[in-house]
Design a protein around this motif. Structure first.
Motif, PDB file in Angstrom:
ATOM      1  N   UNK A 127       0.654  -1.071   0.110  1.00  6.78           N
ATOM      2  CA  UNK A 127       0.046   0.068  -0.055  1.00  6.78           C
ATOM      3  C   UNK A 127       0.892   1.161  -0.026  1.00  6.78           C
ATOM      4  N   UNK A 128       1.879   1.357   0.644  1.00  8.09           N
ATOM      5  CA  UNK A 128       2.648   2.552   0.985  1.00  8.09           C
ATOM      6  C   UNK A 128       3.514   2.779  -0.491  1.00  8.09           C
ATOM      7  N   UNK A 129       3.885   2.014  -1.130  1.00 13.48           N
ATOM      8  CA  UNK A 129       4.515   2.136  -2.411  1.00 13.48           C
ATOM      9  C   UNK A 129       3.531   2.505  -3.469  1.00 13.48           C
ATOM     10  N   UNK A 130       2.233   2.220  -3.555  1.00  9.02           N
ATOM     11  CA  UNK A 130       1.216   2.490  -4.246  1.00  9.02           C
ATOM     12  C   UNK A 130       0.768   3.864  -4.003  1.00  9.02           C
ATOM     13  N   UNK A 131       0.691   4.254  -2.704  1.00  9.92           N
ATOM     14  CA  UNK A 131       0.545   5.439  -2.432  1.00  9.92           C
ATOM     15  C   UNK A 131       1.209   6.688  -2.681  1.00  9.92           C
ATOM     16  N   UNK A 132       2.633   6.253  -2.712  1.00  5.58           N
ATOM     17  CA  UNK A 132       3.699   7.002  -3.252  1.00  5.58           C
ATOM     18  C   UNK A 132       3.749   7.130  -4.692  1.00  5.58           C
ATOM     19  N   UNK A 133       3.467   6.098  -5.521  1.00  3.44           N
ATOM     20  CA  UNK A 133       3.116   6.503  -6.984  1.00  3.44           C
ATOM     21  C   UNK A 133       1.964   6.954  -7.458  1.00  3.44           C
ATOM     22  N   UNK A 138      -0.666  10.469 -11.643  1.00  2.40           N
ATOM     23  CA  UNK A 138      -1.505  11.851 -12.011  1.00  2.40           C
ATOM     24  C   UNK A 138      -0.784  12.340 -13.327  1.00  2.40           C
ATOM     25  N   UNK A 139       0.472  12.188 -13.217  1.00  2.00           N
ATOM     26  CA  UNK A 139       1.029  12.913 -14.300  1.00  2.00           C
ATOM     27  C   UNK A 139       1.415  11.823 -15.370  1.00  2.00           C
ATOM     28  N   UNK A 140       0.857  10.698 -15.458  1.00  2.16           N
ATOM     29  CA  UNK A 140       0.951   9.844 -16.682  1.00  2.16           C
ATOM     30  C   UNK A 140       2.450   9.231 -16.692  1.00  2.16           C
ATOM     31  N   UNK A 141       3.282   9.307 -15.585  1.00  3.98           N
ATOM     32  CA  UNK A 141       4.684   9.157 -15.720  1.00  3.98           C
ATOM     33  C   UNK A 141       4.951   7.492 -15.334  1.00  3.98           C
ATOM     34  N   UNK A 142       3.977   6.826 -14.843  1.00  2.00           N
ATOM     35  CA  UNK A 142       4.280   5.383 -14.233  1.00  2.00           C
ATOM     36  C   UNK A 142       4.351   4.216 -15.553  1.00  2.00           C
ATOM     37  N   UNK A 145       3.040  -1.475 -15.812  1.00  2.00           N
ATOM     38  CA  UNK A 145       2.730  -2.505 -14.962  1.00  2.00           C
ATOM     39  C   UNK A 145       2.369  -1.677 -13.516  1.00  2.00           C
ATOM     40  N   UNK A 146       2.775  -0.475 -13.465  1.00  2.00           N
ATOM     41  CA  UNK A 146       2.650   0.523 -12.329  1.00  2.00           C
ATOM     42  C   UNK A 146       1.273   1.016 -12.317  1.00  2.00           C
ATOM     43  N   UNK A 147       0.873   1.377 -13.660  1.00  2.00           N
ATOM     44  CA  UNK A 147      -0.516   2.020 -13.830  1.00  2.00           C
ATOM     45  C   UNK A 147      -1.354   0.947 -13.515  1.00  2.00           C
ATOM     46  N   UNK A 148      -1.190  -0.297 -14.167  1.00  2.00           N
ATOM     47  CA  UNK A 148      -2.315  -1.238 -13.719  1.00  2.00           C
ATOM     48  C   UNK A 148      -2.323  -1.550 -12.279  1.00  2.00           C
ATOM     49  N   UNK A 169      -6.709  16.824 -10.579  1.00  2.00           N
ATOM     50  CA  UNK A 169      -7.237  18.103 -10.836  1.00  2.00           C
ATOM     51  C   UNK A 169      -6.070  19.042 -10.877  1.00  2.00           C
ATOM     52  N   UNK A 170      -5.085  18.824  -9.700  1.00  3.40           N
ATOM     53  CA  UNK A 170      -4.040  19.772  -9.878  1.00  3.40           C
ATOM     54  C   UNK A 170      -3.331  19.680 -10.897  1.00  3.40           C
ATOM     55  N   UNK A 171      -3.226  18.562 -11.589  1.00  2.00           N
ATOM     56  CA  UNK A 171      -2.395  18.432 -12.900  1.00  2.00           C
ATOM     57  C   UNK A 171      -3.195  19.219 -14.120  1.00  2.00           C
ATOM     58  N   UNK A 172      -4.317  19.436 -14.004  1.00  4.71           N
ATOM     59  CA  UNK A 172      -5.272  20.041 -15.043  1.00  4.71           C
ATOM     60  C   UNK A 172      -5.069  21.470 -14.962  1.00  4.71           C
ATOM     61  N   UNK A 173      -4.861  21.768 -13.557  1.00  7.62           N
ATOM     62  CA  UNK A 173      -4.390  23.376 -13.655  1.00  7.62           C
ATOM     63  C   UNK A 173      -2.856  23.620 -13.851  1.00  7.62           C
ATOM     64  N   UNK A 174      -2.077  22.697 -13.808  1.00  8.47           N
ATOM     65  CA  UNK A 174      -0.767  23.097 -14.418  1.00  8.47           C
ATOM     66  C   UNK A 174      -0.636  23.050 -15.765  1.00  8.47           C
ATOM     67  N   UNK A 175      -1.707  22.322 -16.405  1.00  9.08           N
ATOM     68  CA  UNK A 175      -1.479  22.296 -17.969  1.00  9.08           C
ATOM     69  C   UNK A 175      -2.423  23.150 -18.611  1.00  9.08           C
TER      70      UNK A 175
END
Length: 489
Positions: A127-133, A138-142, A145-148, A169-175
């Motif tokens: 869980x902690x690893x997934x939370x850190x990812x 959100x930035x589509x950088x996984x 396998x990580x995305x799945x 939502x925050x990424x949408x504001x950045x872009x």
């Protein structure tokens, strides 16, 4: 343990899932496989016996031992192994991946082959690893396998799902490509919605709405800037006769200038004039110079409060005064305007000087709403015939060519304003009492709405105006210079 520890590596991969980084490539990967001779095929007409398949690799066999078939007979001699000299000599460290070999006839299991680079098996992560990812997800950088794994985890973990939505939502504001500042029409739309539900008992007059909106927009800008930015240099520009004139001041000095000229409207409504004490001039330039010279210290942000209080008092008094107050004359010294046009003039100057301040402090400042900008352009177009007559009296414009009776259609210029707040106006050329008419048009000028306002404000010269021109060249020149002559400090 044989194979240089490869069995233990394969075991770890089975626990962890698909391999992320492929193992070291064997030398066979670098060979031209087309040049390697293949073993002879079995004779046609039957199935090749098991013993006909050569044994290419056996991890448990010692070097030099001949492989045996199920019957214990030695394998037929097929000659030297093809391209055996191409294989590297064994050395220290892990062996390269062996060439894939068929399963031996005796049923002995072979070591598991290296897994594919991308596996369909889901990655098992805590869980902690997934939370850190979540941020990388959100930035589509996984990776795939990580995305799945993250998306599978979000279906069953509500806290992580909420956090993922916030990050997206925050990424949408950045872009975003648009401005993060509020829409200039937002205040008007909110007020319209409120008044639609509960109409104001004493509404703001329609003719005062542009002044109300522009003072509110400028006040919002002033609230956002810091104390030091109130001393940022601002250069005010306008035209006098045929030349451009400028004056340097500060942000606070611009607000003092607006307050001093707004005092003309205050005096017309019977309110206190900020230039009290003695006889105050009516000319806007003289009033500004008087105010600036009377201040013992350079103005600071303290000037904002009295300016905003004055604008609120003007709007409130005009609202309570009723309809008749719209025609109250406001003297500017050399000319006079009815209060409804004077309020529109003050809205125009508030927007123009708000843009000057915004340029000085690097602040986004869009144009007024289309409806308000259209009314500002209309005021300038109505003032052009008188400005033309004044320039003609001073010898700065061509002589009148076709004088007509007051109210009759005369020679006209078609002023076509495009884009924001646009429209069509016909400017009488020979007499301010004549009426512009399409059938008497002798020239046409096309300008963008904001560009025309910049010309009227003296921010661009008539020569620099990007105008589409057609017809009488002298009439076009006279109208463009008359528009620039409307500017003042």
């Amino acid at each position: 343990m044989t194979g240089g520890g490869r069995e233990s590596e394969g075991g770890e991969e089975e626990v962890r899932g698909a391999r992320r980084i492929p193992g070291p490539r064997g030398a066979a990967d670098d060979l031209d496989l087309a040049s390697v001779p293949l073993p002879p095929l079995p004779p046609p007409g039957g199935t090749a016996p098991d013993e006909a398949v050569p044994e290419q690799a056996q991890p448990a066999s010692a070097p030099g031992d001949a492989p045996e078939s199920d019957a214990g007979e030695p394998e037929p001699d097929l000659g030297p192994a093809p391209a055996a000299e191409a294989w590297p000599e064994p050395g220290p460290g892990p062996e390269p991946d062996p060439w894939p070999v068929p399963e031996p006839a005796d049923g002995t299991p072979e070591p598991p082959a290296p897994g594919p680079l991308v596996s369909s098996a889901p990655v098992v992560l805590p869980h902690q690893v997934l939370k850190a990812l979540l941020g990388a997800w959100a930035l589509s950088a996984c990776s795939a396998e990580e995305t799945a794994a993250v998306e599978d985890h979000l279906t069953g973990c509500a806290p992580c799902a909420d956090e993922a939505l916030r990050l997206r939502d925050a990424v949408g504001l950045l872009h975003t490509d648009g401005s993060l500042d509020l829409d200039p029409t937002l205040r008007t739309r909110v007020l319209d919605g409120c008044f639609g539900r509960r109409p104001a008992r004493i509404p703001v007059p329609e003719w005062a709405a542009p002044y109300d909106a522009e003072t509110a927009r400028l006040d919002a800008l002033l609230r956002d800037i810091g104390d030091s930015e109130w001393h940022a240099p601002v250069r005010l520009q306008w035209f006098e006769e045929e030349r451009r004139v400028s004056r340097r001041t500060t942000v606070a000095g611009v607000i003092g200038h607006l307050m001093a000229v707004d005092g003309l409207l205050s005096a017309a409504l019977g309110l206190d004039d900020p230039l009290d004490g003695g006889k105050t001039p009516l000319d806007p330039t003289e009033r500004t110079e008087t105010y600036w010279s009377a201040t013992r210290r350079p103005p600071t942000r303290a000037v904002r409060e009295p300016w905003r209080a004055q604008s609120h008092e003007l709007i409130r008094t005009a609202s309570f005064a009723g309809r008749n107050v719209a025609e109250t004359s406001v003297s500017y010294g050399a000319f006079a305007l009815p209060l409804q046009d004077a309020a529109l003039d003050r809205a125009f100057e508030c927007w123009v000087h708000g843009g000057d301040i915004a340029d000085a402090v690097d602040y986004p400042y869009p144009a007024p709403s289309a409806a308000h900008l259209h009314r500002m352009i209309d005021l300038a177009a109505r003032m052009l015939p008188a400005a033309l007559a004044g320039r003609r009296s001073a010898g700065l414009a061509g002589p009148a060519k076709d004088l007509v009776a007051a109210g009759a259609p005369g020679r006209s210029l078609h002023l076509e304003i495009e884009g924001h707040g646009g429209g069509d106006w016909y400017i009488a050329l020979d007499s301010p009492a004549a009426v512009g008419a399409p059938e008497r048009a002798v020239a046409q000028v096309a300008l963008d709405g904001v560009e025309f306002c910049r010309l009227v404000a003296g921010h661009i010269s008539p020569v620099e105006a990007a105008a589409g021109q057609e017809g009488d060249r002298e009439a076009i020149r006279d109208v463009l210079f008359a528009a620039a002559s409307l500017s003042r400090l």
